[in-house]
Design an enzyme around this catalytic site. Structure first.
Site: not given
Length: 691
Positions: A496, A499
């Site tokens: 994550e 991202h």
């Protein structure tokens, strides 16, 4: 579409005067960092201690969510959406009355930004805010802005203002490549929305899009909704594994890691038991998507959705999936046989391999073969240690440091949300990451990245800093220890954060293509690449140390952990091939030749190999059908690209600054402002062609 793509940020940051701490002003303005006194670095300590209680402040100003003044109360969403819609009307009037030129694209992007800044924020709040009033207000804002976007995408006068620009060959040649691509993307959004249709059909397209939005929201809620059965239907000794209320047992997930076979079987059969309302919702969602695709000129929804991606069309996707499945076949059979033998060893009375078995027994095999019982590793992977590891990696690779800040009152939706400023050693403040990492009631059980505000170059020359949220579901710290992560949780955190850094470093002139606002099958490349760093012993040894003693994780344990990831990897990937194929069939030719459940059964048996369980409907829990409709293959294609980037750029030295800078310059910095195949093929970040 005018409101840029969302998942589940030109030059130096406009942060003049930033010296070690972000200055005041604007959304997410700086605040005094949390004072801690431990052996951890500041960012590590910020995540290994409980948030400091704020001093009682009866008269201090309450800022709104993310520093947006209107959002100090749920009613603020109505004000924010009305302001955005008013501004949109003015911008439409302005761009339609001016001669075509580069300014046309700037105004289109400002129009997109004004709508996305409300829609993106509301997209997050409607599922994550603990207060129902905020969630409901955000849902209404999403619907209102979404309806406006679809109307603008079929506004003929607005379309003609852009068409005049793109029809003028001299003007087009005068545009820089990024501006030209953004103009073409806006034109593409008009085209797939049916701008070429007559007035009546354009209205039909808007109505279908709004209906699809409503069905998507309903389906998404249903994917997480628990099922319940009467207590007497389950053996009493497994009740303790579930929530029991009155005469009912509540099943809210698959309990895939439960050691008891009966617990996993019960959870699988009950949680996946078909719900008639959810089934009808899915059928309507798929049907309406198909109707929209056909209305605007595509043979299937998949053909429409894959325009502009690396794959380009569903035929390429299916070739990719079938070839990958063929390559995995022998290894998958061996993996299943290995899992079957382990089940027979531990449960000889019931050794048939079922779909609820692989996650648990593959974990047992890893633990036995490599002695990697998660409890042995967790003390070395405190959340603070992992954040420190990310900080070390980003500093060495990209010259970036993460600083923890104290949010203002009302800026965050839960007191355990942490706020990070992302700072480059020479460019200054790049943006903000809000870390919503901990479990709470009614929070979705998904790890996600949300763009709250995209980066863009403003008219006054300042850069609008990107703001994102990372949402995980980690356990809270206890009285005796900080939050401790399993190796899998650590890998998800790195994923994550990939991202988030894409959002921070995709510093485009236009927010429509900022950061992760790029084709879906490219958007997963930076996040999957981060998994390679998380599984490299040279990276892990930089940060994995015992939260009490400070002892580093022994190299032998790191090596065993990295090697263990290869166990049953083929079976794991084969499962993803099955999901991706199912997604393609659902969004392929309509009407579907049979029910979604029959298609699930056939596809599971062909592309996975384990038997379908009667009276289950896994597709009704497939939440990715909403955000990744016809694009679930993106994870697999992005993994192929990320693997090549890793081998060519970082496998030899994961801290290579030159490779890191080139990776940023040639891939991350462009966001969606450059054709992905050009980044993947023509300008491979380490100088060689990827495909």
């Amino acid at each position: 579409m005018l409101c840029a793509r969302r998942l589940r940020g030109l030059g130096p940051a406009a942060a003049a005067g930033w010296r070690g701490r972000p200055g005041p002003g604007g959304l997410g303005a700086g605040r005094r960092a949390r004072a801690v006194s431990t052996s951890w670095s500041p960012v590590g300590a910020a995540f290994n201690v409980k948030p400091q209680g704020r001093r009682l402040d009866l008269f201090g100003e309450r800022r709104g969510l993310f520093g947006v003044p209107e959002l100090s109360a749920p009613e603020g969403f109505r004000i924010a959406q009305e302001n955005a819609l008013r501004k949109a009307d003015l911008l439409v009037e302005r761009v339609c009355s001016m001669p075509p030129g580069p300014q046309t694209v700037l105004i289109f992007d400002e129009l997109s930004d004004s709508l996305c800044r409300v829609a993106d924020l509301a997209d997050f709040v409607k599922i994550a805010h603990p207060e129902p009033a905020f969630r409901e207000a955000a849902e209404e804002a999403c619907r209102s802005i979404g309806t406006m976007v679809e109307k603008l995408n079929t506004n003929v006068e607005l379309y003609q203002s852009l068409q005049k620009l793109l029809a003028d060959k001299k003007l087009v040649e005068s545009l820089d490549p990024e501006t030209r691509r953004v103009a073409e993307l806006f034109m593409f959004d008009f085209e797939i929305s049916g701008i070429h249709l007559d007035k009546e059909k354009r209205k039909r397209a808007v109505d279908l899009n709004v209906k699809i939005l409503d069905l998507s929201n309903t389906f998404l809620v249903g994917t997480n909704f628990p099922n319940k059965v009467e207590k007497y239907l389950l053996p009493e000794h497994i009740h303790r594994n579930f929530v029991v209320t009155g005469n009912h047992v509540i099943i809210d997930g698959l309990h895939a890691d439960a050691p008891d076979d009966l617990v996993r079987e019960a959870a699988y059969k009950i949680f996946l038991y078909p719900n008639a309302g959810q089934l009808k919702c899915l059928e309507e969602l798929l049907s309406h998507r198909d109707l929209l695709a056909k209305l605007v000129g595509y043979s299937t929804y998949s053909h429409r959705a894959l325009q502009g991606t690396i794959a380009k069309n569903p035929e390429t996707v299916m070739q990719f999936l079938e070839k990958l499945s063929d390559r995995l076949s022998e290894r998958t059979i061996k993996d299943f046989e290995m899992i079957r033998r382990m089940k027979m060893k531990l449960n000889p009375q019931n050794s048939e391999l079922m779909p609820w078995d692989p996650p648990y027994y593959s974990g047992v095999i890893r633990a036995e073969r490599y002695n990697i019982e998660p409890s042995l590793y967790c003390p070395f992977f405190s959340l603070g240690a992992c954040m420190e590891g990310l900080n070390i990696l980003f500093t060495k690779l990209l010259g970036i440091t993460l600083y923890a800040e104290q949010p203002a009152k009302g800026e965050v939706w839960c007191e355990d949300v942490r706020k990070l400023a992302v700072v480059h050693e020479s460019e200054g403040l790049l943006g903000y990451i809000y870390c919503d990492f901990f479990q709470r009631a009614d929070k979705p059980h998904q790890d996600c990245h949300f763009t709250i505000r995209g980066g863009r170059l403003k008219e006054d020359g300042d850069y609008q800093l990107p703001v994102v949220v990372l949402m995980l579901n980690l356990p809270h710290s206890s009285r005796n220890s900080p939050t401790l992560l399993t190796p899998g949780m650590m890998e998800n955190l790195f994923h994550e954060m990939g991202h988030a850094m894409h959002s921070m470093l995709g510093r485009t002139r236009y927010q429509h293509v900022t950061g992760t606002r790029c084709p879906t099958d490219f958007a997963e490349v930076p996040s999957i690449l981060m998994e390679y760093f998380a599984n490299d012993y040279r990276v892990v040894t930089q940060f994995a140390r015992h939260y009490q003693t400070g002892q580093s994780l022994p190299k032998s344990m790191v090596s065993r952990l990295c090697e263990s990831k290869k166990v049953c990897a083929a079976a794991d990937m084969q499962l993803q091939v099955f999901y991706a194929t199912l997604d393609q069939i659902y969004h392929g030719k309509h009407p579907l030749r049979t029910s979604t459940t029959d298609i699930l059964r056939e596809t599971q048996e062909k592309f996975y190999g384990l038997p379908y369980v009667p009276n289950t409907a896994w597709q009704l829990r497939f939440s990715h059908l909403v955000g990744y409709g016809a694009k679930y293959y993106s994870y697999l294609m992005s993994r192929a690209v990320a693997s090549m980037v890793w081998k060519e750029c970082f496998q030899q030295d994961p801290f290579n600054r030159a490779a890191g800078e080139r990776y940023r310059r040639e891939m991350l910095a462009h966001g969606g402002g450059k054709e992905p195949m050009l980044m993947v093929q023509d300008e491979h970040p380490c100088g060689q062609s990827l495909v």
